[in-house]
Write a protein that holds these residues in place. Structure first.
Motif: not given
Length: 369
Positions: A133-136, A164-171, A205-215
């Motif tokens: 969480t953002a608090e953590e 909203d949780e994702l935005v908060a933790v990034v903030g 994010a500043d960087s993002t990794y994506v996979s091409f085989y998992k899904s």
């Protein structure tokens, strides 16, 4: 051939021969993979050379569009891509610490490569079976250079935060001068739960990794996406790590095929997973998590030993050409086993009643207690 490999071949052969599949998809033969590639490629497309041109360049362009980023670098593995992203964060911030969940992929599945090869150190963000969480993050007792968020957190049950949780933790990370890296190996199917496009998610994010085989059903490969500066750095370190292969067009073409054919189907898989999970939750002693699933994958527990469940599933497949759920493993609770359920194309053919009928046929093959 080892016994483990022989067992794997037997399972895959059985799955390939099934007319009904609840979890996963029938494995394709090499000939079928080649046919899919042939259907994707233009007759005048030339091979790539050390990552330049051809299908690799086309794949990087397509991923850049989907993620809304300046630049993308193709990598042979996600493990390598993640190492480069975390190293870049350390050099940019001057901090060799990385905020990681104890269940994050670099800690559980990458043999501590971030530490052994990159000289980085983990700061655990939370012990709860979810992303922090953002608090953590705000309350970490030592500074970190990069915060890694795995979307979804696979080893906690493919769980996602809310938008909203994702935005908060990034903030919260930003307020401390921390870079944010998304382990988006399964980002493609996370858009439904988060209610945002892949570009909107990656923009946090500043960087993002994506996979091409998992899904997406590709052969292998991954991409690291972000700023042009990040990708220039990534290409240099990809070479140093031995990832600058002479030609990678087969993997790139398979990835392009997955983006074209499988990516549009993922929202339907996510929706159907809710129906499948609700049906399986009614089985005797069963538990599913999360309920409802956040993606098209979720965890299922049954009160039986893993060996008995795996044997029952294989017998069902070989005798009745029907696949329930495989890959069972024992848990810390004696007599209870866990499996990961993946709802893909074949499962769309099954309504709730058919799911329960298949489950009943599976359970009848278990030894009587």
């Amino acid at each position: 051939m080892t016994d483990a490999y022989a067992d794997r071949v037997r399972r895959l052969t059985a799955l390939r021969g099934c007319d009904t599949v609840l979890s996963g998809a029938r494995p394709e033969s090499v000939a079928e993979h080649l046919a899919a590639i042939r259907a994707t490629v233009a007759d005048d497309l030339l091979p790539d050379f050390y990552g330049e041109g051809g299908a690799v360049e086309e794949l990087e362009r397509r991923v850049g569009e989907l993620l809304g980023v300046e630049a993308v670098a193709f990598f042979p593995t996600g493990t390598m891509a993640q190492q480069v992203a975390l190293r870049y964060g350390a050099e940019l911030t001057g901090r060799d610490t990385v905020g990681l969940h104890p269940l994050n992929h670099p800690l559980v599945h990458e043999r501590d490569a971030y530490a052994v090869l990159g000289g980085l150190r983990a700061v655990l963000t939370t012990g709860a079976p979810r992303n922090p969480t953002a608090e953590e993050v705000a309350g970490l007792d030592e500074p970190i250079g990069t915060l890694l968020l795995e979307l979804p957190l696979r080893d906690a049950g493919f769980v996602l935060p809310s938008w909203d949780e994702l935005v908060a933790v990034v903030g919260a990370a930003r307020q401390q001068g921390v870079r944010v890296h998304l382990d988006g190996a399964r980002l493609w199917e996370s858009t439904v739960h988060l209610g945002r496009s892949t570009a909107e998610i990656a923009a946090l994010a500043d960087s993002t990794y994506v996979s091409f085989y998992k899904s997406l059903g590709g052969h292998s490969g991954a991409a690291l996406a972000g700023s042009a500066e990040l990708v220039r750095y990534a290409r240099a370190w990809r070479h140093r790590y031995g990832g600058n292969l002479f030609q990678q067009w087969p993997a790139a073409l398979a990835a392009l095929a997955g983006l074209r054919h499988e990516l549009p189907r993922l929202p339907g898989y996510v929706a159907h997973a809710k129906l499948v999970a609700a049906a399986l939750a009614t089985l005797p002693g069963a538990r599913v998590h999360p309920a409802p699933p956040h993606t098209h994958q979720f965890r299922l527990w049954l009160p039986h030993p893993a060996a008995a469940l795996n044997d029952a599933n294989l017998a069902l497949a070989e005798d009745e050409k029907a696949w329930f759920v495989g890959g069972w493993r024992d848990t810390e609770v004696p007599g209870t086993a866990l499996a990961e359920v993946t709802v893909a194309g074949p499962a769309l053919e099954l309504d709730a009643g058919q799911v329960l009928d298949l489950a009943d046929r599976f359970l009848r093959r278990l030894p009587r207690s």
